[in-house]
Design a protein around this motif. Structure first.
Motif, PDB file in Angstrom:
ATOM      1  N   GLN A 233      37.791  63.250  21.143  1.00 51.19           N
ATOM      2  CA  GLN A 233      37.194  64.031  22.223  1.00 51.19           C
ATOM      3  C   GLN A 233      35.906  63.354  22.673  1.00 51.19           C
ATOM      4  O   GLN A 233      35.079  62.962  21.844  1.00 51.19           O
ATOM      5  N   VAL A 234      35.766  63.222  23.974  1.00 48.90           N
ATOM      6  CA  VAL A 234      34.586  62.602  24.556  1.00 48.90           C
ATOM      7  C   VAL A 234      33.915  63.612  25.462  1.00 48.90           C
ATOM      8  O   VAL A 234      34.568  64.268  26.275  1.00 48.90           O
ATOM      9  N   GLN A 235      32.612  63.737  25.333  1.00 53.85           N
ATOM     10  CA  GLN A 235      31.836  64.601  26.221  1.00 53.85           C
ATOM     11  C   GLN A 235      30.962  63.722  27.107  1.00 53.85           C
ATOM     12  O   GLN A 235      30.341  62.772  26.625  1.00 53.85           O
ATOM     13  N   LEU A 236      30.911  64.093  28.369  1.00 52.75           N
ATOM     14  CA  LEU A 236      30.141  63.330  29.349  1.00 52.75           C
ATOM     15  C   LEU A 236      29.167  64.259  30.056  1.00 52.75           C
ATOM     16  O   LEU A 236      29.556  65.358  30.474  1.00 52.75           O
ATOM     17  N   VAL A 237      27.938  63.807  30.204  1.00 51.70           N
ATOM     18  CA  VAL A 237      26.923  64.600  30.894  1.00 51.70           C
ATOM     19  C   VAL A 237      26.259  63.723  31.946  1.00 51.70           C
ATOM     20  O   VAL A 237      25.593  62.730  31.608  1.00 51.70           O
ATOM     21  N   GLU A 238      26.444  64.107  33.209  1.00 54.05           N
ATOM     22  CA  GLU A 238      25.815  63.376  34.309  1.00 54.05           C
ATOM     23  C   GLU A 238      24.439  63.948  34.603  1.00 54.05           C
ATOM     24  O   GLU A 238      24.180  65.133  34.379  1.00 54.05           O
ATOM     25  N   SER A 239      23.582  63.106  35.139  1.00 49.57           N
ATOM     26  CA  SER A 239      22.257  63.536  35.576  1.00 49.57           C
ATOM     27  C   SER A 239      21.775  62.597  36.661  1.00 49.57           C
ATOM     28  O   SER A 239      22.372  61.536  36.888  1.00 49.57           O
ATOM     29  N   GLY A 240      20.700  62.994  37.341  1.00 49.26           N
ATOM     30  CA  GLY A 240      20.099  62.131  38.341  1.00 49.26           C
ATOM     31  C   GLY A 240      20.392  62.508  39.776  1.00 49.26           C
ATOM     32  O   GLY A 240      19.859  61.886  40.701  1.00 49.26           O
ATOM     33  N   GLY A 241      21.235  63.499  39.981  1.00 46.21           N
ATOM     34  CA  GLY A 241      21.517  63.922  41.339  1.00 46.21           C
ATOM     35  C   GLY A 241      20.325  64.630  41.962  1.00 46.21           C
ATOM     36  O   GLY A 241      19.333  64.921  41.297  1.00 46.21           O
ATOM     37  N   GLY A 242      20.432  64.899  43.256  1.00 46.92           N
ATOM     38  CA  GLY A 242      19.358  65.593  43.939  1.00 46.92           C
ATOM     39  C   GLY A 242      19.480  65.471  45.440  1.00 46.92           C
ATOM     40  O   GLY A 242      20.524  65.073  45.964  1.00 46.92           O
ATOM     41  N   LEU A 243      18.400  65.834  46.105  1.00 52.05           N
ATOM     42  CA  LEU A 243      18.322  65.791  47.564  1.00 52.05           C
ATOM     43  C   LEU A 243      17.490  64.576  47.968  1.00 52.05           C
ATOM     44  O   LEU A 243      16.375  64.385  47.466  1.00 52.05           O
ATOM     45  N   VAL A 244      18.022  63.785  48.881  1.00 51.40           N
ATOM     46  CA  VAL A 244      17.331  62.579  49.336  1.00 51.40           C
ATOM     47  C   VAL A 244      17.590  62.396  50.821  1.00 51.40           C
ATOM     48  O   VAL A 244      18.635  62.834  51.337  1.00 51.40           O
ATOM     49  N   GLN A 245      16.654  61.776  51.495  1.00 56.76           N
ATOM     50  CA  GLN A 245      16.831  61.500  52.911  1.00 56.76           C
ATOM     51  C   GLN A 245      17.729  60.283  53.101  1.00 56.76           C
ATOM     52  O   GLN A 245      17.823  59.409  52.231  1.00 56.76           O
ATOM     53  N   ALA A 246      18.367  60.232  54.241  1.00 57.27           N
ATOM     54  CA  ALA A 246      19.200  59.073  54.571  1.00 57.27           C
ATOM     55  C   ALA A 246      18.368  57.801  54.463  1.00 57.27           C
ATOM     56  O   ALA A 246      17.211  57.760  54.881  1.00 57.27           O
ATOM     57  N   GLY A 247      18.992  56.779  53.884  1.00 61.67           N
ATOM     58  CA  GLY A 247      18.291  55.523  53.640  1.00 61.67           C
ATOM     59  C   GLY A 247      17.630  55.438  52.279  1.00 61.67           C
ATOM     60  O   GLY A 247      17.203  54.348  51.865  1.00 61.67           O
ATOM     61  N   GLY A 248      17.558  56.555  51.586  1.00 64.05           N
ATOM     62  CA  GLY A 248      16.929  56.591  50.279  1.00 64.05           C
ATOM     63  C   GLY A 248      17.854  56.156  49.165  1.00 64.05           C
ATOM     64  O   GLY A 248      18.989  55.728  49.407  1.00 64.05           O
ATOM     65  N   SER A 249      17.349  56.291  47.939  1.00 60.93           N
ATOM     66  CA  SER A 249      18.099  55.838  46.757  1.00 60.93           C
ATOM     67  C   SER A 249      18.089  56.904  45.678  1.00 60.93           C
ATOM     68  O   SER A 249      17.158  57.715  45.592  1.00 60.93           O
ATOM     69  N   LEU A 250      19.117  56.878  44.865  1.00 59.77           N
ATOM     70  CA  LEU A 250      19.209  57.693  43.657  1.00 59.77           C
ATOM     71  C   LEU A 250      19.898  56.862  42.585  1.00 59.77           C
ATOM     72  O   LEU A 250      20.714  55.994  42.898  1.00 59.77           O
ATOM     73  N   ARG A 251      19.578  57.179  41.337  1.00 65.37           N
ATOM     74  CA  ARG A 251      20.266  56.551  40.218  1.00 65.37           C
ATOM     75  C   ARG A 251      20.877  57.641  39.347  1.00 65.37           C
ATOM     76  O   ARG A 251      20.158  58.463  38.771  1.00 65.37           O
ATOM     77  N   LEU A 252      22.193  57.647  39.280  1.00 67.24           N
ATOM     78  CA  LEU A 252      22.898  58.594  38.435  1.00 67.24           C
ATOM     79  C   LEU A 252      23.112  57.996  37.054  1.00 67.24           C
ATOM     80  O   LEU A 252      23.335  56.792  36.919  1.00 67.24           O
ATOM     81  N   SER A 253      23.063  58.864  36.051  1.00 68.04           N
ATOM     82  CA  SER A 253      23.347  58.466  34.673  1.00 68.04           C
ATOM     83  C   SER A 253      24.450  59.342  34.124  1.00 68.04           C
ATOM     84  O   SER A 253      24.596  60.503  34.516  1.00 68.04           O
ATOM     85  N   CYS A 254      25.198  58.791  33.206  1.00 67.87           N
ATOM     86  CA  CYS A 254      26.260  59.536  32.538  1.00 67.87           C
ATOM     87  C   CYS A 254      26.206  59.166  31.063  1.00 67.87           C
ATOM     88  O   CYS A 254      26.508  58.025  30.695  1.00 67.87           O
ATOM     89  N   ALA A 255      25.800  60.119  30.257  1.00 70.52           N
ATOM     90  CA  ALA A 255      25.686  59.900  28.822  1.00 70.52           C
ATOM     91  C   ALA A 255      26.937  60.408  28.116  1.00 70.52           C
ATOM     92  O   ALA A 255      27.376  61.532  28.369  1.00 70.52           O
ATOM     93  N   ALA A 256      27.477  59.588  27.238  1.00 67.56           N
ATOM     94  CA  ALA A 256      28.699  59.932  26.526  1.00 67.56           C
ATOM     95  C   ALA A 256      28.425  60.210  25.062  1.00 67.56           C
ATOM     96  O   ALA A 256      27.580  59.562  24.436  1.00 67.56           O
ATOM     97  N   SER A 257      29.150  61.169  24.524  1.00 68.33           N
ATOM     98  CA  SER A 257      29.136  61.428  23.085  1.00 68.33           C
ATOM     99  C   SER A 257      30.568  61.588  22.613  1.00 68.33           C
ATOM    100  O   SER A 257      31.439  61.992  23.383  1.00 68.33           O
TER     101      SER A 257
END
Length: 124
Positions: A1-25
């Motif tokens: 069994q693998v559990q995955l937890v994403e983070s890093g989402g949010g609200l950003v203006q067009a042209g901006g950047s985000l970095r998503l992470s996904c931690a596995a256990s």
């Protein structure tokens, strides 16, 4: 069994950047291919990017190629999605997923475990 937890989402203006992470256990992260998918309201889940177990091969959807970068850190059991030059059409819930067997795939049915998703909203 693998559990995955994403983070890093949010609200950003067009042209901006985000970095998503996904931690596995659980499981053996270093031998799994990993993928990112997204789903916008009223639309089917679609492939975004994938990376081989070693990190040596990466694949992207046409819509994000040149703007998004997938990477992984096997020691940290984490996969990342760097998203640059974001557009309103990138707005969606983003999911990471584990593919335990086979060559790296863009088909969601080839993935065995999924995270709960993280919302990305890009305003115009």
């Amino acid at each position: 069994q693998v559990q995955l937890v994403e983070s890093g989402g949010g609200l950003v203006q067009a042209g901006g950047s985000l970095r998503l992470s996904c931690a596995a256990s659980g499981g053996t992260f270093s031998i799994y291919n990993m993928g990112w998918f997204r789903q916008a309201p009223g639309k089917e889940r679609e492939f975004v990017a994938a990376i081989s177990w070693s990190g040596g091969s990466t694949y992207y959807a046409v819509a994000v190629k040149g703007r998004f970068t997938i990477s992984r850190d096997n020691a940290e059991r984490t996969v990342y999605l760097q998203m640059n030059s974001l557009k309103p059409e990138d707005t969606a819930v983003y999911y990471c997923a584990v593919q335990r067997r086979g060559n790296v795939s863009s088909r969601f049915r080839d993935y065995d475990y999924w995270g709960q998703g993280t919302q990305v909203t890009v305003s115009s």
